[in-house]
Enzyme design. Structure first.
Site, PDB file in Angstrom:
ATOM      1  N   MET A 156       0.758  -1.161  -0.065  1.00 58.18           N
ATOM      2  CA  MET A 156      -0.182   0.078   0.055  1.00 58.18           C
ATOM      3  C   MET A 156       0.810   1.282   0.090  1.00 58.18           C
ATOM      4  O   MET A 156       0.915   2.175   0.766  1.00 58.18           O
ATOM      5  CB  MET A 156      -0.986  -0.062   1.181  1.00 58.18           C
ATOM      6  CG  MET A 156      -1.847   0.962   1.281  1.00 58.18           C
ATOM      7  SD  MET A 156      -3.412   0.510   0.185  1.00 58.18           S
ATOM      8  CE  MET A 156      -4.701   1.405   0.816  1.00 58.18           C
ATOM      9  N   ARG A 179       4.582  -3.807   4.812  1.00 53.80           N
ATOM     10  CA  ARG A 179       5.469  -4.310   6.104  1.00 53.80           C
ATOM     11  C   ARG A 179       5.162  -3.423   7.181  1.00 53.80           C
ATOM     12  O   ARG A 179       5.112  -3.977   8.377  1.00 53.80           O
ATOM     13  CB  ARG A 179       6.955  -3.726   5.477  1.00 53.80           C
ATOM     14  CG  ARG A 179       7.788  -4.739   4.987  1.00 53.80           C
ATOM     15  CD  ARG A 179       9.146  -4.245   4.425  1.00 53.80           C
ATOM     16  NE  ARG A 179       8.683  -3.042   3.612  1.00 53.80           N
ATOM     17  CZ  ARG A 179       9.855  -2.109   3.121  1.00 53.80           C
ATOM     18  NH1 ARG A 179      10.825  -2.517   3.163  1.00 53.80           N
ATOM     19  NH2 ARG A 179       9.164  -1.187   2.376  1.00 53.80           N
ATOM     20  N   ARG A 238       5.884  -6.883 -10.300  1.00 52.12           N
ATOM     21  CA  ARG A 238       6.797  -7.577 -11.008  1.00 52.12           C
ATOM     22  C   ARG A 238       6.434  -9.008 -11.060  1.00 52.12           C
ATOM     23  O   ARG A 238       6.115  -9.618 -10.122  1.00 52.12           O
ATOM     24  CB  ARG A 238       8.092  -7.501 -10.306  1.00 52.12           C
ATOM     25  CG  ARG A 238       8.841  -6.035 -10.546  1.00 52.12           C
ATOM     26  CD  ARG A 238       9.214  -5.766 -11.853  1.00 52.12           C
ATOM     27  NE  ARG A 238       9.866  -4.430 -12.022  1.00 52.12           N
ATOM     28  CZ  ARG A 238       9.442  -3.302 -12.241  1.00 52.12           C
ATOM     29  NH1 ARG A 238       8.037  -3.395 -12.563  1.00 52.12           N
ATOM     30  NH2 ARG A 238      10.156  -2.281 -12.457  1.00 52.12           N
ATOM     31  N   GLU A 267       9.574 -12.596 -18.632  1.00 52.09           N
ATOM     32  CA  GLU A 267       9.321 -11.469 -19.269  1.00 52.09           C
ATOM     33  C   GLU A 267      10.119 -11.131 -20.351  1.00 52.09           C
ATOM     34  O   GLU A 267      11.126 -11.103 -20.016  1.00 52.09           O
ATOM     35  CB  GLU A 267       8.946 -10.356 -18.376  1.00 52.09           C
ATOM     36  CG  GLU A 267       8.126  -9.454 -18.963  1.00 52.09           C
ATOM     37  CD  GLU A 267       7.622  -8.242 -17.668  1.00 52.09           C
ATOM     38  OE1 GLU A 267       8.138  -7.056 -17.703  1.00 52.09           O
ATOM     39  OE2 GLU A 267       6.759  -8.682 -16.563  1.00 52.09           O
ATOM     40  N   HIS A 286       3.340  -5.449 -19.769  1.00 52.13           N
ATOM     41  CA  HIS A 286       3.997  -4.506 -18.798  1.00 52.13           C
ATOM     42  C   HIS A 286       4.034  -3.038 -19.507  1.00 52.13           C
ATOM     43  O   HIS A 286       4.991  -2.432 -19.879  1.00 52.13           O
ATOM     44  CB  HIS A 286       5.557  -4.903 -18.730  1.00 52.13           C
ATOM     45  CG  HIS A 286       6.302  -4.397 -17.636  1.00 52.13           C
ATOM     46  ND1 HIS A 286       7.307  -4.993 -17.075  1.00 52.13           N
ATOM     47  CD2 HIS A 286       6.077  -3.124 -16.893  1.00 52.13           C
ATOM     48  CE1 HIS A 286       7.630  -4.277 -15.918  1.00 52.13           C
ATOM     49  NE2 HIS A 286       6.816  -3.087 -15.811  1.00 52.13           N
TER      50      HIS A 286
HETATM   51  C1  DGY Z   1       8.419   0.966 -13.464  1.00 55.02           C
HETATM   52  O1  DGY Z   1       8.500   1.901 -13.766  1.00 55.02           O
HETATM   53  O2  DGY Z   1       9.051   0.269 -12.644  1.00 55.02           O
HETATM   54  C2  DGY Z   1       7.150   0.268 -14.145  1.00 55.02           C
HETATM   55  O3  DGY Z   1       6.952  -1.223 -14.061  1.00 55.02           O
HETATM   56  C3  DGY Z   1       7.698   0.422 -15.860  1.00 55.02           C
HETATM   57  O4  DGY Z   1       8.811  -0.346 -15.924  1.00 55.02           O
END
Ligand code: DGY
Length: 322
Positions: A156, A179, A238, A267, A286
């Site tokens: 968050m 966390r 990610r 990816e 992405h």
């Molecule tokens: C970031 O800015 O980390 C986004 O995932 C785009 O790569």
């Protein structure tokens, strides 16, 4: 201050607004043709680099940084920095810049779009029509309301908070896990819970955490088993925050009703990957921050980071490596 004696190496294409500015200020070794720069070319350029403008397509390892003896700063036109060896950067006194803030709305919008897609099966409906099947029974049947459902946000931060606002506009309840508990839960009308409680209660789980050793495979087989049966997963953080194999099994068994993700592991996801054979999956490439306005703002902030670092001033957005 005249920065023309400083060499800035771009590892990829730079947005035109930022390119013009940087080109006028420094000795810029650009790569405006785009695509991946060959390794030997990158290493040869790094030998001269005082600064790097990175579009996130390079892993800054101990080995690569050793090729750049003069390097003062790596400025990435992205917010995530899981591609950077922070300890190696600290050891070499190389500063790291990123682009928080400016991409928050764009990423939250795409996250909300994926949430809506999980609930309302927009992409499945579109595929049904494009297959010429309008009028025939839809394989996914009826869809689900967002109103009254619980969204569980893991991570968050600024982006998580903006996702919460969008979900609340759809009358969802929002719980989160971080966390540390935030101090503004009452103002934001959100509730802090343990990760276990979140997985057990959420109808939709949204991943918005950074990738680091403690969040890698946070969604593993055990975590999927803790989820409410029939819940959905959205990932805009990610790919490696999720154990892809465990997610595949959970989707296949139906324990996980649907997964919508802007990031994957691996990816790019190969077109023949088994995840893409499942009907209950939406994958975008992405692209959460990929709007013209946001990418321009990210590029300009990256230039500001480089200029500040070369002038010896505090960078507007520095990642602490020590
Ligand atoms: C970031 O800015 O980390 C986004 O995932 C785009 O790569």
């Amino acid at each position: 201050m005249n920065l023309k004696n400083y060499t800035v190496v771009a590892t990829g294409k730079i947005r035109p607004c930022a390119y013009e500015k940087l080109k006028n200020m420094v000795n810029l070794l650009d790569w405006q043709q785009g695509g991946r720069m060959p390794k030997e070319e990158l290493e040869a350029r790094l030998a001269q680099a005082d600064a790097v403008y990175s579009a996130g397509n390079v892993r800054f390892t101990q080995e690569l940084l050793a090729k750049a003896p003069k390097l003062k700063v790596v400025a990435q036109a992205m917010v995530g920095y899981d591609n950077v060896d922070l300890a190696a950067m600290a050891e070499r006194n190389v500063l790291l810049g990123n682009t928080p803030g400016v991409l928050v709305d764009a990423v939250a919008d795409l996250a909300y779009g994926l949430l809506l897609d999980c609930a309302r099966r927009i992409t499945q409906g579109d595929a049904h029509v494009k297959a010429g099947l309008w009028g025939q029974r839809k394989p996914f049947g009826l869809t689900s309301d967002l109103a009254g459902k619980t969204l569980g946000i893991i991570g968050m931060g600024d982006i998580g908070c903006e996702i919460a606002i969008r979900a609340q506009a759809s009358k969802m309840k929002v719980i989160y896990h971080n966390r540390r508990q935030r101090e503004d839960d009452e103002k934001r009308q959100v509730r802090y819970v343990s990760q276990e409680e979140l997985l057990a209660q959420a109808d939709f789980v949204m991943l918005a955490v950074n990738l680091n050793p403690s969040t890698k495979h946070l969604m593993n087989a055990a975590a999927f088993a803790q989820m409410k049966p029939g819940a959905c997963l959205i990932n805009i953080s990610r790919g490696a925050v999720v154990d892809t194999e465990a997610m595949y099994e959970a989707l296949k068994s139906g324990r996980l009703a649907y997964a919508a993700m802007d990031v994957t592991d691996p990816e790019p996801l190969p077109g023949e990957h088994k995840l893409l054979t499942l009907p209950n999956v939406t994958v975008t490439p992405h692209m959460a921050s990929a709007t013209t306005e946001t990418r321009d703002a990210m590029a300009m902030l990256t230039v500001e980071n480089i200029v500040a670092a070369l002038e010896g001033r505090a960078m507007p957005a520095e990642v602490k490596t020590k």
